[in-house]
Design an enzyme around this catalytic site. Structure first.
Site, PDB file in Angstrom:
ATOM      1  N   ASP A 261      -0.210  22.095 -13.987  1.00 57.71           N
ATOM      2  CA  ASP A 261      -0.564  20.702 -13.719  1.00 57.71           C
ATOM      3  C   ASP A 261      -0.836  20.593 -12.214  1.00 57.71           C
ATOM      4  O   ASP A 261      -0.436  21.474 -11.441  1.00 57.71           O
ATOM      5  CB  ASP A 261       0.618  19.811 -14.131  1.00 57.71           C
ATOM      6  CG  ASP A 261       0.463  18.391 -13.648  1.00 57.71           C
ATOM      7  OD1 ASP A 261      -0.614  17.802 -13.860  1.00 57.71           O
ATOM      8  OD2 ASP A 261       1.424  17.850 -13.051  1.00 57.71           O
TER       9      ASP A 261
ATOM     10  N   ASP B  53      -1.119  17.035 -10.070  1.00 56.35           N
ATOM     11  CA  ASP B  53      -0.421  15.946  -9.369  1.00 56.35           C
ATOM     12  C   ASP B  53       1.071  16.004  -9.623  1.00 56.35           C
ATOM     13  O   ASP B  53       1.518  15.966 -10.766  1.00 56.35           O
ATOM     14  CB  ASP B  53      -0.994  14.599  -9.813  1.00 56.35           C
ATOM     15  CG  ASP B  53      -2.446  14.469  -9.397  1.00 56.35           C
ATOM     16  OD1 ASP B  53      -2.713  14.586  -8.198  1.00 56.35           O
ATOM     17  OD2 ASP B  53      -3.305  14.289 -10.278  1.00 56.35           O
TER      18      ASP B  53
END
Ligand code: XBP
Ligand code: MG
Length: 255
Positions: A10, A12
């Protein structure tokens, strides 16, 4: 079971703490430039993070928190334009090097490259934001190190739906059992677990109270040899920072 083939990250909150001092600031700049009196505080933004995707987040803000704002059939276009402006402000901010990678991220990615471990990205953020973060925080040309970058509107249903991870697995031509996912949030782990991936969590201020049931390991950070992680739950196999040795053990451990 085959050996570990790929790491899927991922962006953010996982690679960098981008939300509070990055995305939030850029949203507010876009609102101000458009002459809107919307301003998202640190607390309000925490509530808005319940919804992934910047356009979806603005729609949620109007639906739940700014209900007096007149909404009509032109609203989706207004949101789209605000989002384009927000992306420009955000990528500009990243180009100043304002947001560093979290501890251990660069070291782990470098180790993965040295060992020939495949790496990929799975995120709800806009592709331009991924490129800006990688090129400015990880190094010029680093976008090319990632075999697959699954990002933004490439799938219609964003996290917590599993679609973005399933899309990445499909592009990698790998099964979920051959990969590990790295996430920071409840929506993120719902998505990765939904795709059948063992998941390692590194929390941050916005996500520390989230439910990470099903995670293989929950840590405060990936850690460095001289800045070791704190284990919040799961088996750290005696390690003090994330490296490929630990990841191979997690991969082989029974569920
Ligand atoms: C990230 C997001 C994104 C960013 C903003 O979630 O939800 O919406 O906050 O980026 P995750 P955009 O870390 O789970 O991928 O404005 O480009 O959507
Ligand atoms: Mg995240």
């Amino acid at each position: 079971m085959s050996s570990l083939q790929a790491l899927i990250f991922d962006v953010d909150g996982t690679l960098a703490d981008t939300e509070r001092d990055g995305h939030r600031i850029a949203f507010n700049q876009a609102f101000e430039q458009a002459g809107l009196d919307w301003n998202w505080s640190v607390d309000m933004y925490g509530k808005l993070l319940a919804v992934t995707g910047g356009k979806e987040r603005m729609a949620y803000y109007l639906e739940k928190f700014n209900t007096d704002f007149p909404v009509d059939d032109k609203t989706p276009l207004m949101i789209k334009e605000l989002h384009q402006s927000k992306t420009a402000f955000y990528t500009e901010l990243l180009s100043t090097g304002a947001i560093p990678l979290r501890p251990g991220v660069k070291r782990l990615i470098q180790e993965a490259r040295e060992q020939g471990m495949r790496i990929a990205i799975s995120t709800t953020t806009t592709p331009a934001n991924v490129t800006a973060l990688l090129e400015h925080a990880l190094g010029k040309g680093s976008t090319d190190w990632f075999e697959v970058i699954a990002a933004g509107d490439i799938v219609p249903a964003k996290k917590p739906a599993a679609d973005i991870y399933l899309w990445a697995l499909n592009q990698l031509n790998l099964k979920s059992q051959d990969c590990l996912a790295f996430e920071d949030s409840e929506n993120g782990i719902k998505s990765s677990l939904g795709a059948g991936l063992k998941t390692i969590i590194t929390i941050n201020d916005y996500t520390k109270e989230h439910d990470f049931t099903g995670a293989s390991l929950v840590l405060d950070q990936m850690g460095e040899p001289d800045n070791t992680f704190t284990t919040l739950s799961g088996d750290n196999h005696g390690a003090h920072f994330i490296d490929l040795d630990l990841l191979n053990k997690i991969h082989l451990a029974p569920e």
